[in-house]
Design an enzyme around this catalytic site. Structure first.
Site, PDB file in Angstrom:
ATOM      1  CB  ILE A   1     -80.133  39.998  16.871  1.00  0.00           C
ATOM      2  CG1 ILE A   1     -79.156  40.202  18.028  1.00  0.00           C
ATOM      3  CG2 ILE A   1     -80.196  41.243  15.970  1.00  0.00           C
ATOM      4  CD1 ILE A   1     -77.700  40.273  17.586  1.00  0.00           C
ATOM      5  CG  HIS A   2     -87.079  38.923  15.077  1.00  0.00           C
ATOM      6  ND1 HIS A   2     -87.738  39.633  14.096  1.00  0.00           N
ATOM      7  CD2 HIS A   2     -87.573  37.673  15.042  1.00  0.00           C
ATOM      8  CE1 HIS A   2     -88.610  38.834  13.504  1.00  0.00           C
ATOM      9  NE2 HIS A   2     -88.528  37.642  14.051  1.00  0.00           N
ATOM     10  CG  MET A   3     -81.499  41.430  11.833  1.00  0.00           C
ATOM     11  SD  MET A   3     -80.180  40.823  10.766  1.00  0.00           S
ATOM     12  CE  MET A   3     -80.350  39.051  10.985  1.00  0.00           C
TER      13      MET A   3
END
Length: 163
Positions: free
Chosen positions: A82-84
Site C-alpha cells: 500500500i503506497h500512500m
C-alpha cells in the site's frame, strides 16, 4: 488439536479496499513505475478519507521508514504493498501516522495508518494510492473492481489466486 496444527493455509484470498475513495485502474496512475506495472499488478484509490485499513488477513512485513508505504503478507504468502501517494517518500513521514509495526498480525479492516490527504495535497504531492501485488510470479489477480468508488474494509478490489 493436531488437525489444526497441520491445517493448510488458504492461498486464495479477496483483497478489500484499504481506503475509501475513487477507484483508478493502475494503467491510469500518473507514475510510470506503477502504471507500467514495474512493481506488480494491482489497482489504485484516490482517497476521500484519511483512514487506511488492512485489506487482508495476514502480517505487517514492512512499515517503510518514511511512513509512506506498508507491505503486508497474507497467510497464504501473497505480498501486498500500500503506497500512500506518489513521490511521498520525500515527505519523510510528514502527513502519515502509522498505527502498526513490523510483525503485527492484522485482519481486514484493522486500522493501519492515518494519511493526512489534505496536508499531502497542499504540499503538491498526489494522494492517489496504488495497492500492488508484489509477488506476481506466484499469484495472479482476478475479478478486478470496476465501480467508481470503494469503501475501506468493505468492497473487494480483487481476488488473489495462487498460480
Amino acid at each position: 488439536m493436531l488437525k489444526n496444527l497441520f491445517k493448510k493455509q488458504e492461498k486464495n484470498v479477496d483483497l478489500v479496499s484499504p481506503l475509501t475513495g475513487n477507484v483508478v485502474q493502475l494503467e491510469d496512475v500518473p507514475d510510470q513505475v506503477f502504471s507500467q506495472k514495474m512493481m506488480g499488478d494491482g489497482i489504485a484509490i484516490e482517497p476521500l478519507s484519511n483512514e487506511v485499513v488492512s485489506p487482508v488477513k495476514g502480517e505487517v512485513v514492512d512499515v517503510f521508514k518514511t511512513k509512506h508505504a506498508i507491505s503486508l503478507r497474507t497467510e497464504g504468502g501473497a505480498e501486498i504493498l500500500i503506497h500512500m501517494g506518489l513521490e511521498t517518500v520525500k515527505l519523510d513521514g510528514k502527513g502519515f501516522d502509522i498505527k502498526v509495526s513490523n510483525g503485527d498480525k492484522v485482519e481486514p479492516g484493522d486500522h493501519l495508518a492515518t494519511f493526512d490527504i489534505e496536508a499531502v495535497a497542499n504540499k503538491n504531492y498526489k494522494t492517489i494510492t496504488p495497492i500492488i501485488l508484489l509477488n506476481g510470479e506466484d499469484f495472479s489477480l482476478s475479478n478486478i473492481f470496476t465501480n467508481d468508488e470503494a469503501k475501506a474494509g468493505k468492497d473487494v478490489l480483487f481476488h488473489i489466486k495462487e498460480k
